[in-house]
Design an enzyme around this catalytic site. Structure first.
Site, PDB file in Angstrom:
ATOM      1  N   LYS A 102      23.562 121.357  58.252  1.00 19.32           N
ATOM      2  CA  LYS A 102      23.854 119.918  58.148  1.00 19.32           C
ATOM      3  C   LYS A 102      23.241 119.348  56.878  1.00 19.32           C
ATOM      4  CE  LYS A 102      25.318 116.204  60.373  1.00 19.32           C
ATOM      5  NZ  LYS A 102      25.929 115.799  59.107  1.00 19.32           N
TER       6      LYS A 102
ATOM      7  N   LYS B  94      23.465 121.221  51.860  1.00 19.23           N
ATOM      8  CA  LYS B  94      23.703 120.031  51.038  1.00 19.23           C
ATOM      9  C   LYS B  94      24.834 120.325  50.074  1.00 19.23           C
ATOM     10  CE  LYS B  94      21.663 115.971  50.304  1.00 19.23           C
ATOM     11  NZ  LYS B  94      20.762 115.315  51.255  1.00 19.23           N
TER      12      LYS B  94
HETATM   13  N1  GLU Z   1      22.250 112.725  53.312  1.00 23.25           N
HETATM   14  C1  GLU Z   1      21.335 112.386  54.351  1.00 23.25           C
HETATM   15  C2  GLU Z   1      20.028 113.138  54.162  1.00 23.25           C
HETATM   16  O1  GLU Z   1      19.696 113.543  53.090  1.00 23.25           O
HETATM   17  C3  GLU Z   1      21.939 112.550  55.717  1.00 23.25           C
HETATM   18  C4  GLU Z   1      22.311 113.948  56.117  1.00 23.25           C
HETATM   19  C5  GLU Z   1      23.110 114.024  57.420  1.00 23.25           C
HETATM   20  O2  GLU Z   1      23.257 113.028  58.082  1.00 23.25           O
HETATM   21  O3  GLU Z   1      23.548 115.135  57.721  1.00 23.25           O
HETATM   22  O4  GLU Z   1      19.239 113.261  55.054  1.00 23.25           O
END
Ligand code: GLU
Length: 471
Positions: free
Chosen positions: A71, A107
């Protein structure tokens, strides 16, 4: 504000993890497994824009697959490169572990200035990127679930979800392929504000320990505390707004791309935000003084400094000049490894990114489970809860022969609807995780700060999977 050297960012994150690994007794070699990214997909894909072919460069890194799906957000920015994406994927693994969200870390990033394209063009680019990710298995409700990050939001997530749905018409869980979606595509109430809300709850958690505050010369409540915020994007805006409007903190400075705006009496966050939308920056905001050198304002005297913009903002060059006793990392990686040491030696409390900004992924987890259950939170139980509170009030009034005071009545009537349930789940998650990392920090002499403590807590949870299951 500059992005700094991204390879420095990855090295910095890896050194921080290394410092924590040294304080654990992992089986030989497992530390290396846990530290490094497992796979990175890199793609250059063409899109025809304004009559010419343009090539877009994107990445998606999977850090650890000890739990699936992996995620993490997708970032649209010109500074994106592979090292940055890997560093951010790495942080996601530890972030999820610290707040007990059952995901691995990932990511994505696209090297693009989103402001240079109109909506239609961005949609074409986003849909095309989704197809590329899908072809390689880098998006799927069970394997890899993106979310918003810098430069992306609900709109982009909607395009991603819609593209995935078209590619997989027989996948009944297709909506769970991405989080942070618009409500009508299966998004969840409270996701947009979630990361900022989590930052606020992290600060509440710190303030519930007066002895820790005292160690850095602070006392009392958040009310009246002087706060400097760097970056009024989604995270900084919500965090600042909640701290000002709900907790009575004074936002004495806001740092943005075009300098900072300072007001000792406190800035009205909503109005600064409206001004930025209209004029593209903070310059010219009438209720404060404009300072052209925004970075210098990081060094301003205040109680809480919240870097909520980019990585590598507090480095060995300016760390010794930071006067705030508490630094809350709403951004990912705003403090470098060397700066972190300087801040620690100066006796400051740094609430680390992997905990402080975990509110976003926590609510993403709620969204993902909502999508898999195909039902809005609260739909089954709301009326039942309502009836319970009506009965409780009736019972009290009958027994005591007096009316329940209006404030208590309305508290008893707080609805168990989706937004309240999400906030309750997020609050509980942030409070619990803080207690775990604080306990690690306070109970072990060899754990020097909250960051090392958070990494140790996360590493121990991740190591459990590697040592017990075939991964
Ligand atoms: N981009 C956000 C982070 O860096 C959210 C990631 C997500 O919700 O999966 O935590």
């Amino acid at each position: 504000m500059t992005a700094g050297n991204a390879s420095g960012f990855l090295a910095s994150v890896e050194r921080m993890i290394g410092a924590a690994i040294e304080r654990t007794d992992l089986p030989p070699g497992l530390g290396d497994v846990i530290r490094r990214c497992r796979s990175v997909y890199q793609v250059r894909f063409p899109v025809q824009i304004r009559g010419e072919w343009r090539v877009f460069h994107g990445w998606r890194a999977n850090h650890s697959e000890h739990r699936l799906p992996v995620k993490g957000g997708i970032r649209y920015a010109l500074e994106v490169d592979q090292d940055e994406v890997e560093a951010l994927a790495t942080l996601m693994t530890f972030k999820c572990a610290v707040v007990e969200v059952p995901f691995g870390g990932s990511k994505g990033g696209l090297r693009i200035d989103p402001r240079a394209y109109d909506e239609e063009e961005l949609e074409t680019i986003t849909r095309r990127f989704t197809i590329e990710l899908d072809r390689q298995g880098y998006i799927s409700p069970s394997q890899n679930v993106p979310a918003p990050d810098m430069g992306t939001g609900a709109r982009e997530m909607g395009w991603i979800a819609d593209t995935y749905r078209m590619l997989h018409p027989d996948d009944i869980n297709a909506a769970a392929c991405v989080t942070g979606k618009p409500l009508e595509l299966g998004g969840i109430r409270g996701r947009v504000e979630a990361t900022g809300r989590g930052v606020q709850y992290a600060i509440h958690a710190l303030f519930s320990h007066p002895e820790d505050l005292k160690s850095v010369g602070l006392e009392g409540k958040l009310e009246g505390k002087r706060v400097v915020v760097q970056g009024l994007g989604n995270v900084g805006y919500h965090a600042a707004k909640f701290l000002e409007e709900e907790d009575g903190a004074k936002i004495v400075a806001i740092i943005e791309r075009d300098g900072a705006i300072v007001n000792e009496k406190g800035l009205p966050v909503q109005r600064v935000h409206d001004h930025m939308r209209e004029h593209g920056g903070v310059k010219g905001f009438p209720e404060g003084k404009h300072v052209a050198d925004g970075a210098a304002v990081l060094e301003m005297e205040c109680d809480i400094l919240i870097p909520a913009a980019l990585e590598e903002q507090i480095t060995r060059d300016n760390a010794a000049k930071i006067r705030a006793p508490v630094i809350v990392e709403a951004a990912n990686g705003p403090v470098t490894y060397e700066a972190d040491q300087i801040l620690r030696e100066a006796g400051k409390i740094v609430i680390p990114d992997m905990y402080a900004n975990a509110g976003g992924v926590t609510v993403s987890y709620f969204e993902w489970t909502k999508n898999l259950s195909h039902m809005r939170y609260g739909r089954m139980g709301r009326r039942m809860m309502e009836m319970r509170s009506e009965t409780a009030i009736e019972l009290l009034e009958t027994m005591l022969k007096q009316k329940v005071p209006a404030a208590l009545k309305s508290a008893l009537h707080t609805e168990a609807d989706e937004l309240n349930l999400v906030r309750s789940g997020l609050y509980d998650t942030m409070r619990d995780a803080y207690e775990q990392i604080r306990e690690m920090w306070r109970s072990r002499k060899d754990v020097p700060d909250l960051r090392t403590a958070a990494y140790i807590v996360a590493i121990e949870k991740i190591a459990h999977y590697y040592t017990h299951y075939a991964l």
